[in-house]
Design an enzyme around this catalytic site. Structure first.
Site, mmCIF file in Angstrom:
data_model
loop_
_atom_site.group_PDB
_atom_site.id
_atom_site.type_symbol
_atom_site.label_atom_id
_atom_site.label_comp_id
_atom_site.label_asym_id
_atom_site.label_seq_id
_atom_site.Cartn_x
_atom_site.Cartn_y
_atom_site.Cartn_z
ATOM 1 N N HIS A 151 3.182 54.198 26.438
ATOM 2 C CA HIS A 151 3.337 55.064 27.219
ATOM 3 C C HIS A 151 3.322 56.356 26.714
ATOM 4 O O HIS A 151 2.680 57.378 25.651
ATOM 5 C CB HIS A 151 5.358 55.764 26.671
ATOM 6 C CG HIS A 151 5.745 56.775 26.962
ATOM 7 N ND1 HIS A 151 7.005 57.276 27.522
ATOM 8 C CD2 HIS A 151 5.403 57.864 28.086
ATOM 9 C CE1 HIS A 151 7.587 58.672 27.837
ATOM 10 N NE2 HIS A 151 6.103 58.182 28.286
ATOM 11 N N HIS A 208 4.698 57.677 20.738
ATOM 12 C CA HIS A 208 3.283 57.496 22.255
ATOM 13 C C HIS A 208 2.136 56.728 21.418
ATOM 14 O O HIS A 208 1.161 57.030 21.141
ATOM 15 C CB HIS A 208 2.520 58.905 22.060
ATOM 16 C CG HIS A 208 4.285 59.328 22.969
ATOM 17 N ND1 HIS A 208 4.107 59.829 24.949
ATOM 18 C CD2 HIS A 208 4.298 60.277 23.641
ATOM 19 C CE1 HIS A 208 4.889 59.994 25.279
ATOM 20 N NE2 HIS A 208 5.295 61.050 23.807
#
Length: 470
Positions: A151, A208
């Protein structure tokens, strides 16, 4: 006798003349066609263009009456060019209302292409092998295979992540409870997860986490979560991600940071350690960078927003991680870009925020999974609402020059994969229809001789009975 004959002859001649005169008045647009009636062009000559009718001339502007060029028919199939982009800015916003589903038998016009068909057909720029374009994953959801979602910030990953846990048609759907961000995505009949993502396993490898972190962290995390008795079976990790136009993504990240986001809890693990403050300094002195202007955002030379997509997809261990003194800048950039391209090409799947319906199409064909509702393309985003001049846009492109090159590469590969997959589907459909027609012909061929034989037998029997009676 001659006078009577002339009177009878005069009447039809006058009638015919009257009809011709009336036809000229009633249909004046036929003048040119009537005068040229019977004059067919000889072989090799072009047919002269017919004069436009008054109705056509009234519809066209005066300057186009004399000469209107004929436009070529719009190309069939999807065209390049989006109508808008999905709304990835709101991290807690639902995707939106579903649109219409694509037809299976015929290729529908691309909903992301302009309706007037003014853009040319997609022309490939990079040479990819058939292996690069063919993407079909034998994903065994009942075995030990895992989909790993990388992501990248502000690429529509939150919306796509929700599709993965809430919108896939599965034998055992993910269990999502109200008020909880994470869902339970277990394999059918097992307590093991098949999806490694923010909305299933959380940020297990860090906030992330990038390619370098995930490839070193995910296997160990999944081994801990899995049952010991299954460790003897092989496990496949299928990495997927989303990319976005670099300028739009950069502006979206700026607006997000301006509202108070920092991502300062990210680990940035590489070669077994996090970077030192000297290797990765911060751009702001306080807790966050709220209210930062675009100029200040761009002026920070070590802002991680610069070329974020290349850095998060590359193998950072090849360039000494975050140690900028490991090699010169030019060599570092070349290695990072090439590594990001290779990793992206070898991933099981990647999508583009600007092409939502094509992203859905390729994911479904790659993993043989179907989404319940179609993806939605949004035209308005926070990045699209930012009004910047050409100088600021050019400066953003310069700051993200690696991302710009990666995105052009990714978009070309994405479009080639889409067209290649569509072509394979059409070939399979044609082959299936041919096979069905062949079976129908064979069925009719086997049925008709039997019916003919039965009819002949009946006629012969009736004839013989009549002969005996006679």
């Amino acid at each position: 006798m001659d006078e009577r004959f002339n009177k009878w002859l005069l009447t039809p001649v006058l009638t015919l003349l009257f009809v011709v005169i009336m036809y000229q008045y009633v249909s004046p647009s036929c003048t040119s066609s009537c005068t040229n009636f019977g004059e067919q062009p000889r072989v090799g000559e072009a047919r002269p263009p017919a004069a436009p009718s008054p109705a056509r001339r009234a519809q066209a502007p005066p300057d186009e009456w004399e000469r209107r060029p004929q436009l070529p028919p719009p190309p069939r199939g999807p065209l390049e060019g989006p109508q808008g982009v999905a709304a990835p800015e709101d991290e807690d916003e639902d995707p939106g209302d579903p649109g219409e589903e694509e037809e299976e038998e015929e290729e529908e016009p691309d909903p992301e292409a302009p309706e007037n068909g003014s853009l040319p057909r997609f022309v490939p720029r990079f040479n990819f092998t058939l292996k690069d374009l063919t993407r079909f994953v034998d994903f065994n959801i009942k075995g030990r295979d895992v989909i790993v979602f990388l992501h990248i910030q502000k690429t529509g990953g939150t919306t796509f992540g929700r599709h993965l846990v809430k919108n896939i048609r599965l034998e055992q759907p993910c269990s999502c409870k109200a008020g909880q961000k994470k869902c339970t995505c277990h394999r059918p009949g097992k307590k093991e997860t098949w999806l490694f993502s923010r909305f299933s396993t959380g940020w297990s490898c860090g906030l992330h986490a990038d390619w370098t972190e995930l490839t070193n962290c995910v296997p160990a995390i999944m081994e801990k979560k899995d049952c010991p008795r299954n460790h003897s079976h092989t496990r496949n990790f299928y990495y997927i991600t989303m990319l976005r136009d670099p300028v739009s993504r950069y502006l979206s990240e700026w607006k997000h940071v301006q509202r108070g986001a920092t991502w300062k809890t990210s680990l940035h693990m590489c070669d077994g350690r996090s970077p030192t403050p000297d290797e990765l300094p911060t751009c702001y002195p306080g807790d966050d960078w709220s209210g930062v202007s675009l100029r200040e955002f761009m002026d920070c030379s070590y802002n991680l927003a610069n070329n974020r997509q290349v850095r998060m997809l590359a193998d950072l261990s090849l360039v000494g991680c975050y140690n900028l003194t490991f090699m010169n800048e030019s060599e570092r950039n070349t290695i990072l870009l090439q590594s990001a391209k290779n990793n992206l090409k070898n991933m099981a799947f990647f999508g583009l925020t600007e092409f939502q319906r094509k992203t859905q199409f390729l994911f479904e064909r790659t993993f043989n999974l179907k989404f319940i509702s179609p993806f939605t393309q949004f035209n308005i985003t926070r990045a699209s609402n930012v009004d910047i001049n050409e100088g600021a846009r050019q400066h953003i492109e310069e700051l993200n020059f690696l991302d710009m090159q990666l995105y052009e590469y990714a978009k070309d590969l994405f479009q080639q994969r889409y067209h290649h997959t569509k072509q394979l589907e059409h070939q399979r459909d044609r082959q299936k229809r041919r096979e069905e027609r062949r079976l129908q012909r064979e069925h009719r061929a086997h049925r008709w001789p039997k019916e003919d034989g039965a009819t002949e037998g009946t006629v012969t029997e009736d004839y013989n009975s009549q002969v005996v009676r006679w």
